[in-house]
Design an enzyme around this catalytic site. Sequence first.
Site, PDB file in Angstrom:
ATOM      1  N   TYR A 113      14.353   1.661   1.652  1.00  0.00           N
ATOM      2  CA  TYR A 113      13.987   2.667   2.656  1.00  0.00           C
ATOM      3  C   TYR A 113      12.646   2.370   3.310  1.00  0.00           C
ATOM      4  CZ  TYR A 113      17.687   6.124   2.359  1.00  0.00           C
ATOM      5  OH  TYR A 113      18.885   6.769   2.477  1.00  0.00           O
ATOM      6  N   ASP A 159       8.244   8.020  -5.581  1.00  0.00           N
ATOM      7  CA  ASP A 159       7.843   6.842  -4.818  1.00  0.00           C
ATOM      8  C   ASP A 159       6.338   6.719  -4.605  1.00  0.00           C
ATOM      9  OD1 ASP A 159      10.372   5.815  -4.570  1.00  0.00           O
ATOM     10  OD2 ASP A 159      10.786   6.773  -2.653  1.00  0.00           O
TER      11      ASP A 159
END
Length: 661
Positions: A407, A322
């Site tokens: 998220y 990420d």
Amino acid sequence: MRVKKMSFVLLAILLSFSSCDKTEQETKTEKFEVVVSNEIVHPMDALSQLELTAVKTILLDAKKVKEASRFPEITLMEPEKEAMYAWKVGNAIERHANVVIRQDKKTYEAIVDITNEKLLDWKEISNVQPALLMEEWMQAGELWKKDKRVIEALRKRGYTNLDEVAGAPLTTGYFGTESTDQRLLKVWLLDVKGVKTNLFAKPINGITPVVDVNKGEVVDVLIEEMVARNDKVYDYDEASVGAYKLKPVLITSPEGDNFSFKDGKIEWDRWKFHFRMDKRFGAIISLAEFDGQSVAYQLSANEMFVPYMDAAEDWKYRSYMDIGEYGFGLLSSPIELGTDVPGNATLLNAVIPMDDGTPLLQENVVGVFERNTGRPLWRHSEFLNGTHESRAEVELVVRTIPVVGNYDYVIDYVFSTKGLLKIEVGATGMDAAKAVESKTMDDPKAMHETKVGNLIAPNLIGVFHDHFLSFRLDLDVDGINNSFATDEVVPVKYPNNSRKSGWEVVEHPELKEGPIVESSEGHDGYWKVVNKNSKNSLGQYKSYQILGHSYLSVLDDEDFPQKRAAWSKEQLWVTPYDRSELYPSGKYPNQSQGKDGILKWVAQDRNINNEDIVCWYTMGFHHISLPEDWPVLPTVWHSVTLRPAKSFDRNPAIVIGKQNE
């Protein structure tokens, strides 16, 4: 409640203050303009709006880039550490930038001298794919709509209005066959008809467009004949769920803040530190010192690995990096006062480079605030003479919240008046859901369908997955040259004594770089970075302990996703300082084979005894999905603590004299 907005030496903006009294019966608002220039006041300041513009201009003038060139990365090239420690307020500031350029389907790196307006270095980097550009994400999110194979597959499932289908492009990882000439994204299709907040509640199984953004087309479509689907909307806003609220519980600073911004640093209690935002790493803490002693040269989250545990064709590739593939700074979201942070927080802006190299102002993406934890900092109540002494625990928090798809990650750097520094990470948002046929565990297919994830709602499973963060902890405990050791708790026997056993502490020094592995006996212990050139008044070496425990990866070492994140197999690594070693999964993890990064570094077998050293802490957890995670995940927290150990002569929270004017 007082609301503030201010720019931290980033960009000239409007600064407004509003406040209300404790009864909230009347509100008084004052507005005035404060001009904050692009002037750089500290060598560690993030690149300003003018500097980002200058970088592109210098490269254009050198005829190395074109207007159509793209810039996955333009970031501050930090000064050498020795020069940084020697720098004093008022000294000249030399500014350089590291640049990654994408043009003509090739990748280049450049070093730009901003101060003297010249190009210092230019080179092509072959066989790599830089981080995803925002325009590529948006491009891939539209290209699938033009592919006849995708449209026909959707039509067979009953999806005829493409405006009611959203595409979320995802990085693909590497599985042994991908070509570095292709810049690939796989698109997760979602049914968003009637949806307000939970865009991931109605996933469309078994149709996965594969987009090559180099070609600007869908190069493949993975289609599986799957009938499982969920058509129920799971919005979680207050109106949708009929939620109620508790009465307000507020954190206020009625006499004003105890922190200030001075000479490019944040000062609070006896802490001083520099803060900046980076497009890739997000929040970076530098030059942290407590009570005049250096603690950490730099702290940052440098990579994140999120692999999913489903081997199905439309899930197995999901093993994201990420930070390296997307960017925590790029994806940092605006922070809301009163919910994301207390009402007494100061909100800061940041400037990052856009795809074309021009500056982008991100408003209110950093929150700085004090909080009374409700816990005593220390106390003792004495029965013998009736005395009672207690102090409230107050902390300073620097918070950012990058949002990566489904998220949200709350990243906190927490400073304590007792010399302690914590990194706390909260995971919230929502599970990545997969549609299944089962509504309950009593259904015939339930046992099979829930092998890769628990039912979180009828017809939906939350696929099991991991979250692993690699934090770069460049500790400089009262100086640059440090060592690393483990204080191990070792059981001992007491012969000829009615007390049979106890324990002692045995120090185990580490002399060479690599992972820090627990002893074969598995005894408890404490990691510490120790300065054996500096002692307290008791003659003890000054040190800081690293306290934390989290889960580690259990994937096979030869699994392609695990090769890219080898660091996630160990809790802690120690390496000698090298200003170029910033990326534990390599500088270019997007579609990488995992040949670069921490394993390559530690293979050098370098000395870490009485050297400038860096610790790499793995913070992670296995996310076993639960119904309680749905439709939005209650924030789950994990942390690592840096605690002074023999660095001071007494409890550092007992302050003598007046600290703040």
